[in-house]
Enzyme design. Structure first.
Site, PDB file in Angstrom:
ATOM      1  N   GLY A 198      38.892  43.018  31.774  1.00  0.00           N
ATOM      2  CA  GLY A 198      39.932  43.087  32.804  1.00  0.00           C
ATOM      3  C   GLY A 198      40.234  41.709  33.345  1.00  0.00           C
ATOM      4  N   ASN A 199      40.886  41.642  34.479  1.00  0.00           N
ATOM      5  CA  ASN A 199      41.168  40.350  35.103  1.00  0.00           C
ATOM      6  C   ASN A 199      41.200  40.517  36.623  1.00  0.00           C
ATOM      7  OD1 ASN A 199      44.049  40.782  36.020  1.00  0.00           O
ATOM      8  ND2 ASN A 199      44.267  41.193  33.816  1.00  0.00           N
ATOM      9  N   ARG A 200      41.390  39.419  37.328  1.00  0.00           N
ATOM     10  CA  ARG A 200      41.215  39.415  38.781  1.00  0.00           C
ATOM     11  C   ARG A 200      42.447  39.834  39.579  1.00  0.00           C
ATOM     12  NH1 ARG A 200      36.370  37.062  39.904  1.00  0.00           N
ATOM     13  NH2 ARG A 200      35.567  35.577  38.369  1.00  0.00           N
ATOM     14  N   ALA A 255      49.432  41.702  35.585  1.00  0.00           N
ATOM     15  CA  ALA A 255      48.657  40.734  34.807  1.00  0.00           C
ATOM     16  C   ALA A 255      48.083  41.513  33.622  1.00  0.00           C
ATOM     17  CB  ALA A 255      47.552  40.128  35.659  1.00  0.00           C
TER      18      ALA A 255
END
Ligand code: CTP
Length: 217
Positions: A21-23, A90
Site C-alpha cells: 500500500g502507500n501513505r 494514489a
C-alpha cells in the site's frame, strides 16, 4: 453537474494477511468531494481503504474499493456520465504477480517479490474522454516537478494537473494542509499558498468549475 472522483490509496494483496500500500490518507480527495457537493454537484467518490468516515452529504455516493483494478472498474462505470473527472487517488503502480492462498511463511534470509504493472486508471479512461468532459489529475513529484507534471498532463489527457511537491513542508500525504501548483494545457502555472486541505479543495473546485464552464458552456 456530475463528478467522478478517485481518492485514497490502493491495497494490493500479497497473501490473506498482507498487502502493498502507500501513505495516502484520502483527505484531499474527500475534501474535494465535499467541496463539489457544496456547489450542488452529484459526486461518485471511488475510494481506496481509508480511516475517514464516508461523507454524509446525500449528493455524494461513496464506492469502496481496495485494489487498482477494482478502482478502475468502479471509475469506468462512472466516467461516461460524469462531466468532471478528478483523479486524486494514489494508485499502486505495481501489484504482486501472484496472491498466495495461504499466509506466506518465514523461510530464507531474503524474500523476492515479483510485481506486475497495474492499469493506469487516469490514462486508460483519458483515452475515451469526450470534448465536453473535463479531467483533472494529481502529480506527486520529488524532482523536475514542473516538467514531469506537464508530461503527465499530456500523457493522461488531463485538462489541469495539480502538482504536489514532497519538498514543501506541510504538503502531501497525511498532513491536514497542502501546497500545490496547478498547470493547464496552455502552459499556464498557478501557485497556491500552503492552506488547509478543506480550504484548498474549495479553491480547486471553483477553479475547475470556472475552467469547465469557460470551455464547454
Ligand atoms: N493514476 C491513476 N492510475 C495509476 C497511477 C496513477 O489513475 N495506476 C493517476 C493518479 O490518480 C494521479 C495521476 O495519475 O492523478 C498521476 O499519478 P502519479 O502517481 O503521480 O503518476 P504515475 O503515472 O504513477 O507516474 P510516476 O509514478 O512515474 O511518477
Amino acid at each position: 453537474m456530475r463528478v467522478l472522483l478517485t481518492a485514497g490509496p490502493t491495497y494490493e494483496p500479497l497473501d490473506p494477511v498482507r498487502f502493498l500500500g502507500n501513505r495516502s490518507t484520502g483527505k484531499m480527495g474527500y475534501a474535494l468531494a465535499e467541496a463539489f457537493a457544496a456547489t450542488g454537484a452529484a459526486v461518485t467518490l471511488v475510494s481506496g481503504p481509508t480511516a475517514l468516515p464516508s461523507p454524509s452529504n446525500p449528493l455524494i455516493t461513496t464506492v469502496h474499493v481496495e485494489t487498482a483494478q477494482q478502482m478502475y472498474e468502479a471509475a469506468a462505470l462512472a466516467t461516461p456520465l460524469a462531466d468532471v473527472w478528478v483523479f486524486a487517488a494514489a494508485v499502486a503502480d505495481y501489484r504482486p504477480a501472484t496472491v498466495a492462498a495461504e499466509k506466506i511463511k518465514k523461510a530464507g534470509e531474503t524474500l523476492t517479490l515479483e510485481l506486475v504493472k497495474n492499469v493506469d486508471i487516469a490514462a486508460t479512461l483519458g483515452q475515451s474522454k469526450r470534448a465536453e468532459q473535463f479531467a483533472v489529475g494529481f502529480a506527486l513529484e520529488t524532482t523536475n516537478e514542473l516538467a514531469h507534471a506537464q508530461d503527465k498532463l499530456r500523457r493522461k489527457n488531463f485538462d489541469l494537473v495539480v502538482l504536489n511537491s514532497l519538498r514543501d513542508a506541510g504538503a502531501g500525504f497525511g498532513h491536514d494542509t497542502n501546497k500545490v501548483t496547478v498547470l493547464d494545457r496552455a502552459g499556464e502555472v498557478l501557485n497556491f499558498e500552503l492552506q488547509a486541505k478543506t480550504e484548498l479543495a474549495r479553491t480547486l473546485v471553483s477553479l475547475i468549475l470556472t475552467r469547465f464552464s469557460a470551455v464547454y458552456a
